[in-house]
Design an enzyme around this catalytic site. Structure first.
Site, PDB file in Angstrom:
ATOM      1  CB  SER A 157      47.877  32.032  36.240  1.00  0.00           C
ATOM      2  OG  SER A 157      48.270  32.637  34.938  1.00  0.00           O
ATOM      3  CE1 TYR A 170      51.246  35.992  38.366  1.00  0.00           C
ATOM      4  CE2 TYR A 170      51.154  34.665  36.510  1.00  0.00           C
ATOM      5  CZ  TYR A 170      50.569  35.318  37.370  1.00  0.00           C
ATOM      6  OH  TYR A 170      49.173  35.612  37.398  1.00  0.00           O
TER       7      TYR A 170
HETATM    8  N1  LIG Z   1      44.575  39.734  35.855  1.00  0.00           N
HETATM    9  C1  LIG Z   1      44.943  38.772  35.011  1.00  0.00           C
HETATM   10  O1  LIG Z   1      45.105  38.770  34.006  1.00  0.00           O
HETATM   11  C2  LIG Z   1      45.148  37.278  35.908  1.00  0.00           C
HETATM   12  C3  LIG Z   1      45.361  36.115  35.173  1.00  0.00           C
HETATM   13  C4  LIG Z   1      45.470  34.974  35.772  1.00  0.00           C
HETATM   14  C5  LIG Z   1      45.674  34.867  37.106  1.00  0.00           C
HETATM   15  N2  LIG Z   1      45.317  35.893  37.841  1.00  0.00           N
HETATM   16  C6  LIG Z   1      45.777  35.833  39.334  1.00  0.00           C
HETATM   17  O2  LIG Z   1      44.457  36.605  39.972  1.00  0.00           O
HETATM   18  C7  LIG Z   1      44.699  36.885  41.186  1.00  0.00           C
HETATM   19  C8  LIG Z   1      44.254  38.136  41.340  1.00  0.00           C
HETATM   20  O3  LIG Z   1      44.766  39.181  40.171  1.00  0.00           O
HETATM   21  P1  LIG Z   1      44.278  40.534  39.862  1.00  0.00           P
HETATM   22  O4  LIG Z   1      44.162  40.439  38.254  1.00  0.00           O
HETATM   23  O5  LIG Z   1      42.923  40.947  40.580  1.00  0.00           O
HETATM   24  O6  LIG Z   1      45.280  41.502  40.275  1.00  0.00           O
HETATM   25  P2  LIG Z   1      45.300  42.872  41.395  1.00  0.00           P
HETATM   26  O7  LIG Z   1      46.794  43.351  41.350  1.00  0.00           O
HETATM   27  O8  LIG Z   1      44.190  43.754  40.873  1.00  0.00           O
HETATM   28  O9  LIG Z   1      44.858  42.353  42.770  1.00  0.00           O
HETATM   29  C9  LIG Z   1      45.711  41.429  43.716  1.00  0.00           C
HETATM   30  C10 LIG Z   1      45.161  41.863  44.877  1.00  0.00           C
HETATM   31  O10 LIG Z   1      46.144  41.074  45.918  1.00  0.00           O
HETATM   32  C11 LIG Z   1      46.712  41.682  46.774  1.00  0.00           C
HETATM   33  N3  LIG Z   1      47.839  41.161  47.346  1.00  0.00           N
HETATM   34  C12 LIG Z   1      49.103  41.168  46.835  1.00  0.00           C
HETATM   35  N4  LIG Z   1      50.037  40.697  47.549  1.00  0.00           N
HETATM   36  C13 LIG Z   1      49.456  40.297  48.538  1.00  0.00           C
HETATM   37  C14 LIG Z   1      49.637  39.723  49.877  1.00  0.00           C
HETATM   38  N5  LIG Z   1      51.171  39.414  49.976  1.00  0.00           N
HETATM   39  N6  LIG Z   1      48.972  39.463  50.879  1.00  0.00           N
HETATM   40  C15 LIG Z   1      47.862  39.815  50.756  1.00  0.00           C
HETATM   41  N7  LIG Z   1      47.151  40.526  49.770  1.00  0.00           N
HETATM   42  C16 LIG Z   1      48.028  40.776  48.568  1.00  0.00           C
HETATM   43  C17 LIG Z   1      46.862  43.064  46.288  1.00  0.00           C
HETATM   44  O11 LIG Z   1      46.928  44.178  47.301  1.00  0.00           O
HETATM   45  C18 LIG Z   1      45.620  43.239  45.578  1.00  0.00           C
HETATM   46  O12 LIG Z   1      44.522  43.899  46.011  1.00  0.00           O
HETATM   47  C19 LIG Z   1      46.277  36.864  41.180  1.00  0.00           C
HETATM   48  O13 LIG Z   1      46.518  35.430  42.184  1.00  0.00           O
HETATM   49  C20 LIG Z   1      46.828  36.532  39.918  1.00  0.00           C
HETATM   50  O14 LIG Z   1      47.867  36.082  39.843  1.00  0.00           O
HETATM   51  C21 LIG Z   1      45.315  37.246  37.014  1.00  0.00           C
END
Ligand SMILES: NC(=O)c1ccc[n+]([C@@H]2O[C@H](COP(=O)([O-])OP(=O)(O)OC[C@H]3O[C@@H](n4cnc5c(N)ncnc54)[C@H](O)[C@@H]3O)[C@@H](O)[C@H]2O)c1
Length: 276
Positions: A157, A170
């Site tokens: 991120s 985080y």
């Molecule tokens: N959305 C943003 O703005 C953003 C920005 C930078 C980085 N990210 C990163 O991108 C990745 C995906 O985020 P997203 O926005 O799709 O979020 P989201 O919450 O929509 O999806 C995350 C998925 O990870 C799964 N998950 C969570 N904990 C878990 C575990 N212990 N074991 C297996 N699966 C697990 C959840 O069930 C969910 O389906 C994350 O690592 C997040 O930190 C997101």
């Protein structure tokens, strides 16, 4: 033009929704067969619903429509045995592994300054967002090293590059993931297994992929639900939030054969956020 992941097998964690689903569908369209992993259940302490089994099933259906063979597994990346078993299952089914997208992550517990973070909240955040990725690498690396090929993408991120107030756990986990990327890149470079980090900025919660992390980050920062996108937008030099498809396109480039000598790199997809 040929499909860029034709004949390749990729494991994606956190595949039930959001960025994980966007990657899965894009990869399937490019010809990949997929092992889609997700906790597919809620996690006590996280404070918002995680991806569910129906959502994981829906991602699989979307990928199958693109022609990909798909295996799904409910796996908590905190559980080393479940992780090993899922990877063994994928190897059994598909015979080899070409890629891993370490995408599973949580945005909460957060919302307090560093000294107010509870022991259990700190441990949970690091266990999922950092150690989970390490466990997945442990599970896939032996097969990749043996074949002398593979590509691992760790979804960090912009919080892996700069600080964010009230997000100490985080930010620490995501910085750790950048460190893990560089360490693993060196360990596996002689074996032609590449390891790179992807640093998305604020990603729009696209209803098509059912992502909800930006809203949850907003909640932790006590931003009103209907205004959080506008508030995040104010910080974006391009006056645009990142789309899940943008992240999937970058993950595709890092996973496929178009980046054969790219390893240990940290690729931002942040509409200019960290350039300020
Ligand atoms: N959305 C943003 O703005 C953003 C920005 C930078 C980085 N990210 C990163 O991108 C990745 C995906 O985020 P997203 O926005 O799709 O979020 P989201 O919450 O929509 O999806 C995350 C998925 O990870 C799964 N998950 C969570 N904990 C878990 C575990 N212990 N074991 C297996 N699966 C697990 C959840 O069930 C969910 O389906 C994350 O690592 C997040 O930190 C997101």
């Amino acid at each position: 033009m040929g499909r860029s992941l034709e004949g390749k097998v990729v494991v994606i964690t956190g595949a039930a929704r959001g960025i994980g689903r966007a990657c899965a569908v894009r990869f399937a369209r490019e010809g990949a067969d997929l092992a889609l992993l997700d906790i597919a259940a809620d996690l006590p302490g996280v404070g918002y619903p995680l991806g569910g089994p129906e959502q994981l099933g829906h991602t699989a259906t979307l990928c199958e429509r693109e022609g990909g063979a798909v295996l799904t597994a409910a796996v908590d990346v905190r559980d080393p045995r479940a992780v090993q078993a899922a990877v063994a299952g994928a190897l059994d089914r598909f015979g080899s592994l070409d890629g891993l997208v370490n995408n599973a992550g949580i945005a909460a517990p957060a919302g307090v300054p560093v000294h107010e973070i509870a022991e259990s909240d700190w441990a949970l955040m690091l266990d999922v967002n950092l150690s989970g990725a390490w466990r997945m690498i442990k599970a896939v690396a032996p097969a990749m090293v043996e074949r002398g090929a593979g590509s691992i993408v760790n979804v960090s991120s912009t919080a892996g590059l700069v600080g964010y107030r009230d997000f100490g756990g985080y930010v620490t986990a995501k910085h750790g993931l950048v460190g893990l990327t560089k360490a693993a890149a060196l360990d596996y470079a002689p074996h032609r297994v590449r390891v790179n980090a992807l640093c998305p900025g604020s990603v729009r919660d696209d209803p098509l992929v059912e992502g909800r992390m930006l809203r949850e980050i907003g909640h932790a920062l006590r931003l009103p639900d209907d205004e959080h996108e506008q508030l995040f937008l104010r910080d974006q030099p391009m006056n645009a939030l990142v789309e899940p498809a943008d992240v999937a396109a970058a993950a595709l480039w890092l996973t496929g054969d178009a980046s054969p000598r790219v390893t240990g790199t940290v690729l931002t997809v942040d509409a200019g956020f960290t350039s300020r």
